[in-house]
Design an enzyme around this catalytic site. Structure first.
Site, PDB file in Angstrom:
ATOM      1  N   CYS A 202      -5.469   2.963   2.230  1.00  0.00           N
ATOM      2  CA  CYS A 202      -5.675   2.802   0.794  1.00  0.00           C
ATOM      3  C   CYS A 202      -5.798   1.320   0.468  1.00  0.00           C
ATOM      4  CB  CYS A 202      -4.518   3.435   0.020  1.00  0.00           C
ATOM      5  SG  CYS A 202      -4.727   3.338  -1.769  1.00  0.00           S
ATOM      6  N   LYS A 203      -6.927   0.927  -0.090  1.00  0.00           N
ATOM      7  CA  LYS A 203      -7.133  -0.471  -0.458  1.00  0.00           C
ATOM      8  C   LYS A 203      -6.366  -0.846  -1.719  1.00  0.00           C
ATOM      9  CE  LYS A 203     -11.733  -0.555   1.611  1.00  0.00           C
ATOM     10  NZ  LYS A 203     -13.184  -0.785   1.385  1.00  0.00           N
TER      11      LYS A 203
END
EC number: 2.3.1.225
Length: 706
Positions: A202-203
C-alpha cells in the site's frame, strides 16, 4: 535497503498526502463544520460522534503503518542487538556449505538436513530468549508499553501442530533474504523483505499489507469510510444552512469567527472539504467492497492480480489452465527450454547438421535465421515486435470488483502457486541446494530418473561401441564421420550417437546377460581412441574378456539397429553407404570366422579368413608395411583423397610389428594436414570422409574435386 515499517524514511508521496488531508479535514470539522450545524446541542453531539471515529482512524493508521509484516523467520534482521550483516553472511555461508555437501554426495542429504534442523532450532531458541529479555526490560518503561499497542501484530488464529508441520515441509527459500520463509510469503521489492501472506504493498501506508496487519488494514478502511461519511454529511448540512438561513449564519459567523470572516469564505471552505470527503468515499468504498469479496473467496490481492494477468494474456475463451499449458510450450517457458537432448522424454525433433537450435512457439516450430546480429535462441526474429529486443512490460492490473465476483478462487490459487513455483527469488526448500541449471533443466523429471537415464545411455553407447569394434577387427574399413543417408533414412551410425533421437532409442535397455551360452572362445578386446591428428594415445585392454563382450543368449532383448558406414566399392569406383553388420551378424562372424566370404552384391575387403584354431594367431600377426600402404591408399579416380584407415593392432602384437605400424601412423599424420580437403560431391550427394591419402611414392591422389 530493508524497510522495517512504513514510518521509516524516505516517506512516500501518497503517504504525505494522506496524512495532510486527514489533518486538514479534522481541523476543518472542528473549526468550520460543527459550530455552524445549528445550536449547541447538535454541536456537542456531532463532536462526540466524530471524535472517537477520527481518533480510531488515527490509531489504526499509525498501527497499520508501524506493524512490521515481515515473515517471522526473518524478524532477527530487524533486531538492533544483532548484526544483520553478520547474520546474512552466516546464513549465506551455511547455505553454500550445505549445498556443496549435497552436490558432493547424495547420501549426506539426511545428515545435512538433520544438522540444519538442529541449528535452526537452536537459533530459534536463542532468538526467543533474546526477545524475552528485551521485553522484560521494556516492561518497566511506560512509553514502551504505549508504543507496544501500536506495533503489536494482529491477533490471528494460531496454527496447529499439523499446519505448522505442513508449512515447514512446504517452506520456501528466499535468495534475497537468505532465509527460509513460509509458503505464502512473497518478497516485496519496495520493502526489500519477505512479507508473511503477502497481500499487496500500500503506497498510502508506505508499508506492505500481510498476515500481521491485514485485520488492521480492513478496520482502517471501514473506520475511514465512516469518518468520511460523517464529514461529508455535516458539510452538506452546513452548506444548506449557509444558503437558506443567511441572516442567522451571518450572526453566527461574526460571533464565532469575528468580523473579518464572512459567509462566502465559509461556504468556500466547507464546500471544498465536503467535496474532498465525497470524492474520497467512492474509491475507498470500492476498495472495502473489493476486500470483502476477497475475504469471502479466501484469496489475496496478489492471487487476484496473478489470475487476472494470466487471463488477460490468454487467448479469448481460454481459461487460466489452458493459458499456462500454452506457456509450457512457448520459448519463454522453463519447462520447454529446460529439457536436454539426453532426456528420456522423447523429444519431437531429430539430429540436425548445421542449423540453429529449434524452438517451439505454441507447438509450432520456429527456426531463427542466421543473421549477423546476436539473436537469442528463444526469440523468433519474424515475430512482430521482435525488433525491439525486449519484451513489453506487463500492464498493471486494474481493480475490478465485477471480475473478482466472477473469478473462480481455485483458478486464482493455482495461478498464484504457479507464479511462486516459477519465481527466481523464492525456491522450494528441498531444491534450494541444487544449482540453477539443474533447477531450470530438470523440470518435472525426478533426479533419480535422470541418473538412471544417464546410466542407461552410457551403457548403451558402450555396448554399441564394443559391437562396432568387434566387427571392425575383421574389417579394414572404419565408419566415417557421418553421411547424409543416415539423416535422410533415419538410420544411425557411429557418427550420430549423440543425436537426440538416437539417444532416445537407446535409453530403454534390457539387462546384461549373466550366463553366456558360449564361453569357449575368448577374444582380446581392443579399445582405441584416435583424434584427427592420429596422436599416440592408444589404450589396450587385457586378454581377459570384458563382460560387455560376452555373448548374449538367443532371447536377448537388445535391438539390432541398422547402421551405415562409408566403404569403397571397386566396381562402382567410388565410396558408397553400406549397412554395418548388426550385433547378431557380429556374433556369427566371431564364432565362425571361416564361414565369412566376400559378398558379390556389396563387395567389402576384409581380412583373410582363418579357421578357429589359428584365429587368435592371425590377429596377432602384424601386416607388412607394403600391404598396409596398399590398403590405406587408393590409386584410382576418386572424389576423395586417400582411403580407409588401418586397424589398431592388439595388445599381443610383437614389438617389431608395433614399430612398423607406428611408422605408418607417423607418415599418415604428416600427410593429413597437407592433402586433406573437405569437399562435397554434388553428384552422389555424399559427405566427405576424413581419411589420409597420398601415402608412398607410388600412391596417386588423382582425384578431381567436384
Amino acid at each position: 535497503m530493508v524497510r522495517k515499517h512504513g514510518w521509516q524514511l524516505p516517506a512516500h508521496t501518497l503517504q504525505v498526502i494522506a496524512i495532510t488531508v486527514f489533518c486538514l479535514l479534522v481541523v476543518a470539522f472542528y473549526a468550520f463544520f460543527a459550530p455552524f450545524v445549528g445550536g449547541r446541542i447538535w454541536e456537542y453531539v456531532l463532536i462526540g460522534v466524530y471524535s472517537p471515529v477520527a481518533i480510531l482512524v488515527f490509531v489504526l493508521y499509525v498501527r497499520c503503518t508501524a506493524i512490521n509484516p515481515a515473515d517471522p523467520r526473518i524478524m532477527s534482521i530487524f533486531d538492533t542487538g544483532v548484526n544483520g550483516d553478520g547474520m546474512v553472511r552466516g546464513l549465506s555461508r551455511n547455505y553454500d556449505e550445505t549445498g556443496s555437501q549435497l552436490q558432493a554426495s547424495p547420501s549426506v542429504v539426511s545428515r545435512s538436513s538433520t544438522v540444519a534442523g538442529n541449528s535452526s532450532v537452536k537459533g530459534s531458541v536463542e532468538d526467543a530468549q533474546r526477545v524475552e529479555s528485551v521485553s522484560r526490560r521494556s516492561c518497566y518503561n511506560p512509553l514502551a508499553v504505549f508504543c507496544y499497542v501500536f506495533v503489536v501484530e494482529d491477533c490471528r488464529k494460531k496454527e496447529g501442530p499439523a499446519e505448522e508441520q505442513g508449512n515447514s515441509e512446504e517452506a520456501l527459500f528466499c535468495t534475497l533474504c537468505n532465509c527460509e520463509v513460509r509458503k505464502f510469503s512473497k518478497h516485496c521489492r519496495s520493502c526489500d523483505k519477505c512479507v508473511d501472506c503477502f497481500d499487496h504493498h500500500c503506497k498510502w501506508l508506505n508499508n506492505c499489507v500481510g498476515r500481521k496487519n491485514y485485520v488492521t488494514f480492513v478496520s482502517l478502511m471501514s473506520a475511514s469510510l465512516l469518518w468520511l461519511i460523517i464529514e461529508a454529511a455535516v458539510g452538506i448540512a452546513v452548506i444548506v444552512r449557509v444558503f437558506v438561513n443567511k441572516q442567522t449564519m451571518e450572526t453566527e459567523i461574526v460571533n464565532r469567527l469575528g468580523n473579518s470572516f464572512s459567509r462566502a469564505p465559509l461556504a468556500a471552505v466547507v464546500g471544498l472539504c465536503t467535496a474532498v470527503a465525497i470524492f474520497a468515499c467512492f474509491p475507498l468504498g470500492e476498495l472495502l467492497f473489493f476486500h470483502m469479496l476477497l475475504i469471502k473467496k479466501g484469496i489475496t490481492t496478489y492471487e487476484y492480480v496473478v489470475a487476472m494477468r494470466a487471463m488477460s494474456e490468454a487467448p479469448d475463451g481460454a481459461s487460466v489452465d489452458e493459458e499456462i499449458q500454452n506457456v509450457l510450450y512457448s520459448p519463454t517457458g522453463s519447462a520447454t527450454t529446460g529439457f536436454s537432448g539426453g532426456s528420456s522424454l522423447g523429444l519431437p525433433y531429430r539430429g540436425v547438421w548445421c542449423t540453429p537450435p529449434r524452438v517451439f512457439d505454441n507447438q509450432d516450430e520456429v527456426i531463427p535465421h542466421l543473421d549477423p546480429c546476436m539473436v537469442p535462441s528463444t526469440v523468433d526474429p519474424d515475430a512482430p515486435g521482435s525488433e525491439k529486443g525486449t519484451k513489453a512490460l506487463k500492464r498493471p492490473v486494474k481493480r475490478n470488483a465485477w471480475k473478482l465476483a466472477k473469478l473462480d478462487p481455485n483458478e486464482a490459487a493455482r495461478a498464484a502457486a504457479r507464479a511462486r513455483a516459477s519465481s527466481s527469488v523464492l525456491r522450494p526448500i528441498d531444491n534450494r541446494h541444487l544449482p540453477d541449471n539443474d533447477l531450470s533443466s530438470i523440470g518435472t523429471v525426478s533426479i533419480i530418473s535422470s541418473v538412471s537415464t544417464d546410466a542407461n545411455v552410457a551403457a548403451s553407447k558402450e555396448i554399441r561401441n564394443n559391437d562396432l569394434r568387434s566387427s571392425l577387427s575383421r574389417n579394414s574399413f572404419a565408419p566415417s564421420q557421418g553421411s547424409r543417408d543416415e539423416y535422410d533414412t533415419g538410420s544411425h551410425g557411429m557418427s550420430n550417437l549423440s543425436s537426440p533421437s538416437h539417444v532416445h532409442e537407446s535409453v530403454t535397455l534390457a539387462p546384461l546377460p549373466q550366463n553366456p551360452t558360449i564361453v569357449g572362445n575368448r577374444f582380446t578386446a581392443t579399445s582405441h581412441h584416435m583424434h584427427s591428428t592420429f596422436d599416440d594415445k592408444v589404450l589396450h585392454r587385457g586378454n581377459d574378456a570384458d563382460p560387455l563382450f560376452l555373448f548374449a543368449p538367443a532371447t536377448s532383448h537388445l535391438r539390432d539397429v541398422r547402421k551405415t558406414s562409408v566403404v569403397w566399392d571397386p566396381e562402382a569406383g567410388r565410396y558408397v553407404s553400406a549397412p554395418v553388420t548388426t550385433t547378431s551378424e557380429v556374433r556369427n562372424r566371431l564364432l565362425n570366422p571361416s564361414s565369412q566370404t566376400a559378398s558379390t552384391q556389396n563387395p567389402r575387403p576384409i581380412l583373410p579368413a582363418h579357421d578357429s584354431s589359428s584365429g587368435s594367431s592371425a590377429l596377432r600377426d602384424p601386416l607388412p608395411l607394403h600391404q598396409a600402404e596398399r590398403r590405406l591408399t587408393y590409386t584410382g579416380d576418386s572424389i576423395f583423397y586417400g582411403g580407409p584407415l588401418i586397424n589398431i593392432p592388439t595388445r599381443d602384437t610383437p614389438r617389431s610389428g608395433r614399430g612398423l605400424v607406428r611408422d605408418v601412423q607417423d607418415r599418415l599424420a604428416s600427410t593429413v594436414h597437407r592433402d586433406a580437403r573437405i569437399r562435397r560431391d554434388s553428384t552422389s550427394n555424399q559427405l566427405p570422409v576424413f581419411a589420409p591419402g597420398g601415402l608412398g611414392a607410388n600412391s596417386q591422389t588423382g582425384s578431381n574435386i567436384k
